[in-house]
Design an enzyme around this catalytic site. Structure first.
Site, PDB file in Angstrom:
ATOM      1  N   LYS A  45       0.803  -1.240   0.000  1.00  0.00           N
ATOM      2  CA  LYS A  45       0.000   0.000   0.000  1.00  0.00           C
ATOM      3  C   LYS A  45       0.834   1.288   0.000  1.00  0.00           C
ATOM      4  CE  LYS A  45      -3.359  -1.397  -0.563  1.00  0.00           C
ATOM      5  NZ  LYS A  45      -3.688  -2.359  -1.692  1.00  0.00           N
ATOM      6  N   HIS A 101       7.705  -7.401  -1.981  1.00  0.00           N
ATOM      7  CA  HIS A 101       7.342  -6.789  -0.700  1.00  0.00           C
ATOM      8  C   HIS A 101       8.272  -7.297   0.411  1.00  0.00           C
ATOM      9  CE1 HIS A 101       3.818  -4.708  -2.034  1.00  0.00           C
ATOM     10  NE2 HIS A 101       3.029  -5.751  -2.146  1.00  0.00           N
ATOM     11  N   SER A 131      -4.963   2.642   4.070  1.00  0.00           N
ATOM     12  CA  SER A 131      -5.127   1.960   2.781  1.00  0.00           C
ATOM     13  C   SER A 131      -5.142   0.434   2.985  1.00  0.00           C
ATOM     14  CB  SER A 131      -3.980   2.370   1.855  1.00  0.00           C
ATOM     15  OG  SER A 131      -4.067   1.718   0.622  1.00  0.00           O
TER      16      SER A 131
HETATM   17  S1  PPS Z   1      -0.299  -3.230  -3.112  1.00  0.00           S
HETATM   18  O1  PPS Z   1      -1.500  -4.027  -2.729  1.00  0.00           O
HETATM   19  O2  PPS Z   1       0.753  -3.347  -2.105  1.00  0.00           O
HETATM   20  O3  PPS Z   1       0.186  -3.560  -4.447  1.00  0.00           O
HETATM   21  O4  PPS Z   1      -0.823  -1.717  -3.080  1.00  0.00           O
HETATM   22  P1  PPS Z   1      -0.004  -0.451  -3.611  1.00  0.00           P
HETATM   23  O5  PPS Z   1      -0.072  -0.435  -5.086  1.00  0.00           O
HETATM   24  O6  PPS Z   1       1.331  -0.401  -2.978  1.00  0.00           O
HETATM   25  O7  PPS Z   1      -0.838   0.744  -3.006  1.00  0.00           O
HETATM   26  C1  PPS Z   1      -2.178   1.013  -3.372  1.00  0.00           C
HETATM   27  C2  PPS Z   1      -2.419   2.465  -3.046  1.00  0.00           C
HETATM   28  O8  PPS Z   1      -1.804   3.291  -4.071  1.00  0.00           O
HETATM   29  C3  PPS Z   1      -2.793   4.135  -4.626  1.00  0.00           C
HETATM   30  N1  PPS Z   1      -2.473   4.453  -6.018  1.00  0.00           N
HETATM   31  C4  PPS Z   1      -2.336   5.718  -6.480  1.00  0.00           C
HETATM   32  N2  PPS Z   1      -2.408   6.908  -5.838  1.00  0.00           N
HETATM   33  C5  PPS Z   1      -2.257   8.028  -6.592  1.00  0.00           C
HETATM   34  N3  PPS Z   1      -2.064   8.016  -7.943  1.00  0.00           N
HETATM   35  C6  PPS Z   1      -1.962   6.845  -8.608  1.00  0.00           C
HETATM   36  N4  PPS Z   1      -1.774   6.856  -9.926  1.00  0.00           N
HETATM   37  C7  PPS Z   1      -2.103   5.621  -7.872  1.00  0.00           C
HETATM   38  N5  PPS Z   1      -2.087   4.310  -8.189  1.00  0.00           N
HETATM   39  C8  PPS Z   1      -2.306   3.618  -7.057  1.00  0.00           C
HETATM   40  C9  PPS Z   1      -4.071   3.322  -4.475  1.00  0.00           C
HETATM   41  O9  PPS Z   1      -5.218   4.120  -4.664  1.00  0.00           O
HETATM   42  C10 PPS Z   1      -3.893   2.831  -3.039  1.00  0.00           C
HETATM   43  O10 PPS Z   1      -4.008   3.872  -2.084  1.00  0.00           O
HETATM   44  P2  PPS Z   1      -5.386   4.274  -1.331  1.00  0.00           P
HETATM   45  O11 PPS Z   1      -4.986   5.255  -0.272  1.00  0.00           O
HETATM   46  O12 PPS Z   1      -5.967   3.012  -0.778  1.00  0.00           O
HETATM   47  O13 PPS Z   1      -6.249   4.912  -2.391  1.00  0.00           O
END
Ligand code: PPS
Length: 308
Positions: A45, A101, A131
């Site tokens: 996340k 991870h 998140s």
């Molecule tokens: S995972 O499950 O570990 O692969 O998740 P991860 O990709 O690390 O994190 C998911 C969060 O990243 C946000 N996200 C983004 N935020 C802003 N802009 C872009 N382009 C973007 N892409 C992914 C996603 O919405 C999750 O955060 P939250 O706070 O839940 O919205």
């Protein structure tokens, strides 16, 4: 492979048995990295998927074809997940983009002596925990989320799946001086200045881009474009595995959402644990981003984050 209720344990860290096996974990720990590999590392996340999208776009010089036709877990597979070995065997792509991870104390030995390029993505931990909490509600391969106070306790007590956020960030970022092939970039860097972040990443990857190509990367990695791209928004995953009626993987994509979740007491509790566990760490975090009404200079940031 369902194993939705199974957990695999490695050195005291629990991982979902749905995507990990003891064999896949051993494969990761002994992985023979190639100097041409690019490795994206993150605690869950923290912006993993976003970085996978950006790195694919950079290597495609801003052309979104791959991003729109190949799922992120195929173009940048997680090293420790069971499908990674056969995928890499069949792949002739160079450079290979791999994701993990795993914490540094587990993966560091495999990287020793390698010139593979490592990108460590971090995010302020208050937004990470919020998140992750919402993700637990929809991901049927993770344990029950419980109430938010319970979940926060488990996060601060290092007992969630994927292990301790504190160990993860300290383990990897303490390597920045020793590993010249490691770039640490934050979710907030990408949110505040995606254009600048993409230039930094492309320069680190020794893949310099023309301005127009950078602009294309910026456009195709916006939150709204990614939210609408089924190759990256996880809607290809069945409801049995991720219950899409309970939430969206691309949830809010903001910095400071923790303020909508934390009570004053929870914040104080968080701060005290954070202070004690991070006392040996000088990293600074961006905890919130002002609304555009308050800081006109940030207007383009909000715009970037909502454009299509
Ligand atoms: S995972 O499950 O570990 O692969 O998740 P991860 O990709 O690390 O994190 C998911 C969060 O990243 C946000 N996200 C983004 N935020 C802003 N802009 C872009 N382009 C973007 N892409 C992914 C996603 O919405 C999750 O955060 P939250 O706070 O839940 O919205």
């Amino acid at each position: 492979m369902a194993r939705l209720d199974v957990a695999e344990m490695i050195c005291g860290i629990m991982l979902p048995g749905h995507i990990h096996t003891q064999e896949s974990l051993q494969f990761a720990l002994k992985f023979p990295f190639q100097d041409t590999d690019t490795l994206i590392v993150s605690y869950p996340k923290s912006g993993t998927t976003w970085m996978q999208e950006i790195v694919t776009l950079i290597y495609s010089r801003g052309d979104p074809h791959l991003n729109k036709t190949v799922p992120n877990w195929v173009r940048a597979p997680w090293l420790e997940q069971y499908y990674c070995a056969p995928l890499l065997e069949d792949s002739s792509t160079t450079p290979r983009v791999i994701t993990t991870h795993l914490p540094h104390h587990l993966l560091g030995p495999a990287l020793q002596g390698s010139k593979a390029k490592v990108i460590y993505v971090s995010r302020n931990p208050k937004d990470v925990v919020v998140s992750f909490y919402h993700f637990h509600k929809m991901a049927n391969f993770l344990p029950e989320a419980g109430t938010f106070p319970e979940f926060l306790n488990r996060f601060l007590g290092d007992t969630l799946h994927y292990g301790s956020w504190f160990d993860h960030i300290k383990g990897w970022t303490s390597q920045t001086a020793a590993m010249e092939n490691l770039l640490h970039i934050t979710y907030e860097d990408m949110l505040l200045d995606r254009h600048g972040a993409i230039k930094r990443i492309s320069s680190f990857l020794q893949c310099p881009l023309l301005e127009e190509e950078v602009n294309n990367c910026v456009q195709h990695s916006s939150f709204s474009n990614m939210k609408n791209n089924k190759m990256v928004n996880y809607t290809l995953v069945t409801d049995e595995i991720m219950d899409h009626s309970k939430g969206s993987f691309m949830r809010k994509g903001k910095t400071g959402d923790w303020k909508n979740m934390f009570t004053e007491e929870q914040n104080q509790y968080f701060e005290s644990v954070f202070k004690s566990k991070m006392q040996d760490c000088t990293l600074e975090f961006v905890w919130e981003v002002q609304d555009k009404e308050e800081t006109p200079a940030k207007e383009h940031i909000q715009q970037e984050n909502t454009d299509v």
